[in-house]
Design an enzyme around this catalytic site. Structure first.
Site, PDB file in Angstrom:
ATOM      1  N   LYS A 131       1.794  -3.594   6.767  1.00 11.87           N
ATOM      2  CA  LYS A 131       1.915  -3.856   5.002  1.00 11.87           C
ATOM      3  C   LYS A 131       3.297  -3.941   5.134  1.00 11.87           C
ATOM      4  O   LYS A 131       4.174  -4.060   4.137  1.00 11.87           O
ATOM      5  CB  LYS A 131       1.404  -3.182   4.124  1.00 11.87           C
ATOM      6  CG  LYS A 131      -0.477  -3.381   4.492  1.00 11.87           C
ATOM      7  CD  LYS A 131      -1.039  -3.825   3.911  1.00 11.87           C
ATOM      8  CE  LYS A 131      -1.146  -4.690   2.809  1.00 11.87           C
ATOM      9  NZ  LYS A 131      -1.630  -5.770   2.391  1.00 11.87           N
ATOM     10  N   THR A 141       1.259  -1.654  -0.352  1.00  7.90           N
ATOM     11  CA  THR A 141       0.087   0.238   0.071  1.00  7.90           C
ATOM     12  C   THR A 141       0.754   1.523   0.072  1.00  7.90           C
ATOM     13  O   THR A 141       1.972   1.619   0.166  1.00  7.90           O
ATOM     14  CB  THR A 141      -0.870   0.090   0.874  1.00  7.90           C
ATOM     15  OG1 THR A 141      -1.598   1.030   0.915  1.00  7.90           O
ATOM     16  CG2 THR A 141      -0.151  -0.101   2.908  1.00  7.90           C
ATOM     17  N   ASP A 142       0.402   1.981  -0.379  1.00  8.34           N
ATOM     18  CA  ASP A 142       0.292   3.818  -0.651  1.00  8.34           C
ATOM     19  C   ASP A 142       0.699   3.907   0.895  1.00  8.34           C
ATOM     20  O   ASP A 142       1.466   4.811   1.230  1.00  8.34           O
ATOM     21  CB  ASP A 142      -0.318   4.706  -1.702  1.00  8.34           C
ATOM     22  CG  ASP A 142      -1.721   4.488  -0.502  1.00  8.34           C
ATOM     23  OD1 ASP A 142      -2.161   3.953   0.031  1.00  8.34           O
ATOM     24  OD2 ASP A 142      -2.473   5.819  -0.855  1.00  8.34           O
ATOM     25  N   TYR A 168      -2.010   0.243   9.858  1.00  9.16           N
ATOM     26  CA  TYR A 168      -2.369  -0.321   8.638  1.00  9.16           C
ATOM     27  C   TYR A 168      -0.603   0.133   8.207  1.00  9.16           C
ATOM     28  O   TYR A 168      -0.829  -1.316   7.601  1.00  9.16           O
ATOM     29  CB  TYR A 168      -3.624   0.033   8.019  1.00  9.16           C
ATOM     30  CG  TYR A 168      -3.903  -1.025   6.365  1.00  9.16           C
ATOM     31  CD1 TYR A 168      -3.606  -1.488   6.263  1.00  9.16           C
ATOM     32  CD2 TYR A 168      -3.785   0.171   5.430  1.00  9.16           C
ATOM     33  CE1 TYR A 168      -4.024  -1.924   4.651  1.00  9.16           C
ATOM     34  CE2 TYR A 168      -3.293  -0.151   4.221  1.00  9.16           C
ATOM     35  CZ  TYR A 168      -3.723  -0.979   4.000  1.00  9.16           C
ATOM     36  OH  TYR A 168      -4.100  -1.980   2.786  1.00  9.16           O
ATOM     37  N   TRP A 193      -5.431   3.628  -2.772  1.00  8.57           N
ATOM     38  CA  TRP A 193      -6.549   3.715  -3.868  1.00  8.57           C
ATOM     39  C   TRP A 193      -7.574   2.743  -4.000  1.00  8.57           C
ATOM     40  O   TRP A 193      -8.526   3.301  -4.857  1.00  8.57           O
ATOM     41  CB  TRP A 193      -7.214   5.450  -4.129  1.00  8.57           C
ATOM     42  CG  TRP A 193      -6.724   6.676  -2.877  1.00  8.57           C
ATOM     43  CD1 TRP A 193      -6.286   6.251  -2.247  1.00  8.57           C
ATOM     44  CD2 TRP A 193      -6.991   7.703  -3.293  1.00  8.57           C
ATOM     45  NE1 TRP A 193      -5.281   7.583  -1.473  1.00  8.57           N
ATOM     46  CE2 TRP A 193      -6.353   8.131  -2.303  1.00  8.57           C
ATOM     47  CE3 TRP A 193      -7.574   8.702  -4.247  1.00  8.57           C
ATOM     48  CZ2 TRP A 193      -6.620   9.794  -2.612  1.00  8.57           C
ATOM     49  CZ3 TRP A 193      -7.815   9.972  -4.365  1.00  8.57           C
ATOM     50  CH2 TRP A 193      -6.842  10.357  -3.094  1.00  8.57           C
TER      51      TRP A 193
END
Length: 190
Positions: A38, A10-11, A34, A58
């Site tokens: 990750k 994820t970003d 989160y 997103w």
């Protein structure tokens, strides 16, 4: 078992303080649990297997729970809606991400490491909601608000745009414009 692994990340491994798209080698600094979990997953994947890690952002689709489906539902139920306008990123249509993963597998050119993937373009959540409203033919009024006006239990990065140059150059991945991909998803939802 000497297998290869594609791990989706994820970003949110970044803190969102940049003003230019994040590259794979940029320092990570998650601001929520989160993102931390990750990042830990990335470290374990790289340590224990021949892995490709794809950071994305997103993610939405015609299936499951996601921003697009939530906006469509809320826009059908309400006359007014407030959406955060000071968080900027790039949406990712899950079907495009799946296509990119299959292209990597089919390329026969496995190069482990970290890569970034999302649809092309950058917008705020507010702009994304306006596009959903327009393309979904909804009448609900959408108003911009700041992150501070919409507190959530987890902090979110203000800027999480990913630089996708590496995945394009390494695997020849073609990026799709976020708005074209949103149209494709909304067409599936009709």
């Amino acid at each position: 078992f000497d297998t290869k692994l594609i791990h989706i990340s994820t970003d949110y491994v970044f803190d969102g303080t940049s003003s230019v798209p994040y590259k794979e080698e940029d320092a990570t600094s998650p601001i929520n649990l989160y993102g931390e979990s990750k990042l830990h997953g990335e470290e374990m994947a790289l340590q224990n297997s021949d892995a490709i890690i794809i950071r994305t952002s997103w993610v939405y689709s015609a299936y499951g729970k996601n921003f697009v489906k939530t906006m469509l539902r809320l826009m059908s139920e309400k006359t007014d809606l407030n959406v955060v306008s000071d968080q900027v990123g790039s949406p990712t249509y899950a079907a495009d991400l799946a296509e990119a993963i299959l292209s990597i597998i089919d390329s026969g050119k496995w190069q482990s490491g970290i890569y970034h993937y999302s649809n092309e373009g950058l917008i705020s959540w507010y702009d994304f909601a306006l596009a959903i409203k327009e393309l979904g033919n909804k009448k609900c009024a959408v108003h911009p608000i700041s992150t501070s006006q919409y507190p959530t239990p987890a902090k979110r990065p203000a800027y999480s745009v990913l630089d996708k140059t590496k995945i394009q150059e390494t695997f020849g991945i073609q990026l799709k414009d976020w708005k074209k991909s949103l149209k494709a998803c909304l067409f599936k939802l009709q």
